[in-house]
Scaffold this active site. Sequence first.
Site, PDB file in Angstrom:
ATOM      1  N   ASP A   1     -18.399  83.394 -25.472  1.00  0.00           N
ATOM      2  CA  ASP A   1     -17.054  83.900 -25.733  1.00  0.00           C
ATOM      3  C   ASP A   1     -16.203  82.716 -26.190  1.00  0.00           C
ATOM      4  O   ASP A   1     -15.732  81.922 -25.379  1.00  0.00           O
ATOM      5  CB  ASP A   1     -16.477  84.560 -24.476  1.00  0.00           C
TER       6      ASP A   1
ATOM      7  N   TYR B   1     -12.704  84.448 -18.196  1.00  0.00           N
ATOM      8  CA  TYR B   1     -11.968  85.654 -18.573  1.00  0.00           C
ATOM      9  C   TYR B   1     -12.430  86.071 -19.954  1.00  0.00           C
ATOM     10  O   TYR B   1     -12.544  85.240 -20.855  1.00  0.00           O
ATOM     11  CB  TYR B   1     -10.467  85.368 -18.592  1.00  0.00           C
TER      12      TYR B   1
ATOM     13  N   LYS C   1      -7.856  84.826 -31.426  1.00  0.00           N
ATOM     14  CA  LYS C   1      -6.815  83.801 -31.479  1.00  0.00           C
ATOM     15  C   LYS C   1      -6.741  83.086 -32.834  1.00  0.00           C
ATOM     16  O   LYS C   1      -6.133  83.599 -33.759  1.00  0.00           O
ATOM     17  CB  LYS C   1      -6.994  82.812 -30.326  1.00  0.00           C
TER      18      LYS C   1
END
Length: 425
Positions: free
Chosen positions: A237, A142, A265
Amino acid sequence: MQESERLFAAAQVHIPGGVNSPVRAFKGVGGTPVFMERAEGAYMYDADGKRYIDYIGSWGPMVAGHAHPQVIDAVREACLSGLSFGCPTSLEVAMADMVCDLVPSIDMVRMTSSGTEATMSAIRLARGFTGRERIVKFEGNYHGHGDALLVKAGSGALTLGQPSSPGVPAALAMLTTTLNYNDADGVRAWFAEHGEETACVIVEPIAGNMNCIPPQPGFLETLRKVCDQSGAVLIFDEVMTGFRVAAGCAQALYGVAPDMTTLGKIIGGGMPVGAFGGRREIMEHLAPVGPVYQAGTLSGNPIAMTAGLQTLEILSQPGFHQALEAKTQRLVSGILDAAREAGVPMTANQVPGMFGLFFTDQTVTDYAQATQCDLAAFKRFFHGMLDAGVYLAPSAFEAGFLSSAHSDADIDQTVSAAREVLKSL
Ligand code: PMP
């Protein structure tokens, strides 16, 4: 749960599904999502005042624990100087310097306000840099909800059974090729035929959005090799893994350097943040130096930079990740022992600060295996743990996270709870 039930009913009146991000809605496990009121260290407290040992950490950012005093004090101080200027600040310089110091493959970095923006922008830059349009991703990975990347995606898209979303133009989806994660042969086969048309490969170096699946030996190395041979840009990623598994991110753990890295994050310490960076030659194609456009009103926001910088400072102390790794090991081996005692088939994957439990007797290395686990058993386990005051991700397709605030006592309490719940399955 009374207050959460009341709030969830109220939330659904004006918020689609009652939540601002789908996986929070408990669709993967059923029942009412828990509305949280505050958090401190390893704990979150819900609207009814119940305490939970938290293994989500706001889906990754809270690696130093919730409301870390050093972070909160710095943020409080920064707020007094104003919340946003839309002008450059010294905090952004400090952040860029720190990121480039910690991650040697990053020569230059641009901040965004979310991981989605970071990956979207990285893809555009890779296309602009190479002059090619095709991109390669992996099933169950994702990368946020940008159109080009919401094809066979993991996380909430997978939990909700919509890995390829309606609303993504077919013309765009056609340019995205999805290969099997950890399948080096599949990668070589694609590149043998389409390498020269491929702008980039984007990959979670440790997959954390179909539960937790580390790379098999040689997989990341193969990606590096085919990208070198074809001129495609290799993008790691690391929105989830960045600064979590090592101060130098997953790329330091496995010794494979990408051309570009996306972050999020942890780099915002709990504030809305993303970032993308990489080789100077590529990053200099970005506006205002180069022609590839990308921008953001709140990018590099001073409060977010402050929270991120403090968090990076905490985690770059010697021994931080070794301690996190030991905690992860203690938790995972405790739960696996409990499952064995209870006769419940379970395997696990783990990296420092991140883990995945699988209700199966197989070692899980790819999407197909992750989706074949016993989801009904997971749901019962999840609710049993929730009742016992342990907050796990409400989906079998999300990784679990630990923080430096989790004590051995917290972990032992979690394992005891798991022992009881697994016996009752
Ligand atoms: N990439 C990865 C690997 C992620 O895990 C996520 C979010 N879980 C994203 C990108 C998207 O980040 P955001 O939710 O901040 O847009």
